[in-house]
Design an enzyme around this catalytic site. Structure first.
Site, PDB file in Angstrom:
ATOM      1  N   ASN A 155      26.022  37.884  37.966  1.00 33.18           N
ATOM      2  CA  ASN A 155      27.244  37.816  37.145  1.00 33.18           C
ATOM      3  C   ASN A 155      27.604  36.364  36.834  1.00 33.18           C
ATOM      4  O   ASN A 155      27.884  36.007  35.687  1.00 33.18           O
ATOM      5  CB  ASN A 155      28.427  38.456  37.881  1.00 33.18           C
ATOM      6  CG  ASN A 155      28.389  39.978  37.843  1.00 33.18           C
ATOM      7  OD1 ASN A 155      27.693  40.570  37.035  1.00 33.18           O
ATOM      8  ND2 ASN A 155      29.149  40.599  38.735  1.00 33.18           N
ATOM      9  N   SER A 156      27.617  35.528  37.876  1.00 30.94           N
ATOM     10  CA  SER A 156      28.005  34.116  37.687  1.00 30.94           C
ATOM     11  C   SER A 156      27.053  33.396  36.742  1.00 30.94           C
ATOM     12  O   SER A 156      27.476  32.621  35.884  1.00 30.94           O
ATOM     13  CB  SER A 156      28.034  33.385  39.041  1.00 30.94           C
ATOM     14  OG  SER A 156      29.026  33.937  39.873  1.00 30.94           O
ATOM     15  N   GLY A 185      35.972  36.954  40.228  1.00 30.64           N
ATOM     16  CA  GLY A 185      35.579  35.840  41.104  1.00 30.64           C
ATOM     17  C   GLY A 185      34.238  35.263  40.694  1.00 30.64           C
ATOM     18  O   GLY A 185      34.050  34.038  40.646  1.00 30.64           O
ATOM     19  N   ASP A 186      33.298  36.155  40.357  1.00 29.42           N
ATOM     20  CA  ASP A 186      31.974  35.711  39.885  1.00 29.42           C
ATOM     21  C   ASP A 186      32.120  34.945  38.570  1.00 29.42           C
ATOM     22  O   ASP A 186      31.450  33.933  38.349  1.00 29.42           O
ATOM     23  CB  ASP A 186      31.046  36.917  39.639  1.00 29.42           C
ATOM     24  CG  ASP A 186      30.897  37.800  40.869  1.00 29.42           C
ATOM     25  OD1 ASP A 186      31.085  37.296  41.982  1.00 29.42           O
ATOM     26  OD2 ASP A 186      30.583  38.998  40.701  1.00 29.42           O
ATOM     27  N   ALA A 187      33.000  35.455  37.706  1.00 32.39           N
ATOM     28  CA  ALA A 187      33.223  34.807  36.406  1.00 32.39           C
ATOM     29  C   ALA A 187      33.814  33.413  36.589  1.00 32.39           C
ATOM     30  O   ALA A 187      33.424  32.466  35.898  1.00 32.39           O
ATOM     31  CB  ALA A 187      34.156  35.658  35.545  1.00 32.39           C
TER      32      ALA A 187
END
Length: 343
Positions: A68-69, A297-299
């Protein structure tokens, strides 16, 4: 914008296909899951995945924390192939879906494909603003450092100047993390990790502590930070103090100082460096705009890294992280519009 070279940012982690659905409180009770938590699936959770697909309106989204990140960083950078990613998938339709999705996102993926184990999935169970994640790692759990050492894959490590790994990968291949961490320290590269979840800090303490000295950036959310503090007997719940203590943890190499970045939902982002803590307020959205907190949070990490690789100041990295989290929370799953609107 500083010239972003191909493959400047590498992520290694557990690729999972998110099976996302709005459920109810009874579903939480039935499977003994709690709000805003991330756990690994146990035997009692096995029927849950089928029930989600059969009874609820599900969405499939290629996910997994690190992936995701990396995808968000790629989206923010808009430079084809600026990012690359490795992890284990199965040779199945979910695996094919994952490959297609990641390539469309512009990420250079080198998956290890397991012949006998299905692609990992993550049940994303949503009730109102709360969500609970239950990960069935499956093929993601089969990743070995042998894949990393293959010349075509190690080339991605050598090309990268920034490397990011979420703490979840500590449960799968700590030796892969160690290889990459030592390479980063020896070659003056930036190595970042995430605390990821309370259970990582509690049950994977040894491997986490082994990797920690190599980290130049440590990311986390307030709940994991507090668990980390408790596990290490620090006797403080104060996020600023904890961020500071993590930033002062001994380092394997003196080339870079360590910076700790802890997010706190609607409360300010805490950044600890050089013995000081700075707080950055987040831009609050009206309640009706909040769609799904999964992946925010990943973003945040993806947005942050997109500026870090351009050598932007920390304030700008945090601003980009908050921007990316704001975009993603207004959509279902870790998805985003075609182009970012970040200036």
């Amino acid at each position: 914008m500083k010239m972003v070279s191909e493959g400047i940012l590498l992520g290694i982690g557990n690729p999972l296909l998110d099976i996302s659905a709005v459920v109810d409180q009874d579903f939480f009770k039935k499977y003994d899951i709690t709000s805003n938590n991330a756990i690994l699936a146990e035997d009692k959770h096995t029927p849950m995945f089928e029930e989600l697909v059969e009874k609820y309106n599900v969405e499939y989204i290629a996910g997994g924390a690190t992936q995701n990140s990396i995808k968000v960083a790629q989206w923010m950078l808009q430079v084809p192939g600026a990012t690359s990613y490795m992890g284990g998938i199965g040779k199945d339709k979910f695996g094919e879906e994952m490959k297609k999705n990641s390539r469309l996102a512009g990420v250079n993926v080198h998956y290890y494909e397991d012949e006998t184990t299905p692609t990992g999935t993550c049940a994303v169970c949503i009730v109102g603003d709360d969500r609970s994640l239950v990960a069935n790692l499956a093929a993601a759990n089969c990743y070995k450092s042998d894949h990393l050492k293959r010349p075509e894959n190690w080339a991605l490590v050598e090309k990268a100047k920034y490397i990011y790994i979420a703490g979840f990968f500590l449960t799968v291949s700590p030796d892969s993390i160690q290889l990459v961490a030592e390479h980063a320290a020896a070659n003056n590269k930036i190595f970042s990790m995430n605390l990821s979840a309370p259970f990582i800090c509690e049950f994977f303490r040894d491997v986490q502590e082994k990797a920690l000295p190599y980290t130049d950036f440590v990311f986390g959310y307030e709940t994991e930070a507090r668990t980390f503090s408790k596990v290490h007997g620090w006797e403080t719940d104060n996020v600023e103090e904890i961020a500071l203590k993590i930033s002062q943890w001994p380092k394997a190499s003196g080339t870079h100082k360590r910076i700790t970045v802890i997010t706190q939902g609607v409360d300010p982002v805490c950044v600890a460096e050089d013995g000081k803590v700075k707080k950055f307020p987040v831009q609050l959205l009206p309640k009706e705009k909040l769609v799904d907190a999964n992946g925010t949070g990943d973003a945040f990490v993806g947005g942050f890294l997109s500026q870090l690789v351009q050598e932007k100041p920390i304030e700008e990295c945090v601003r980009a992280g908050c921007y990316a989290a704001n975009v993603i929370i207004q959509r279902s799953g870790c998805t985003y519009p075609e182009k970012p609107d970040f200036h």
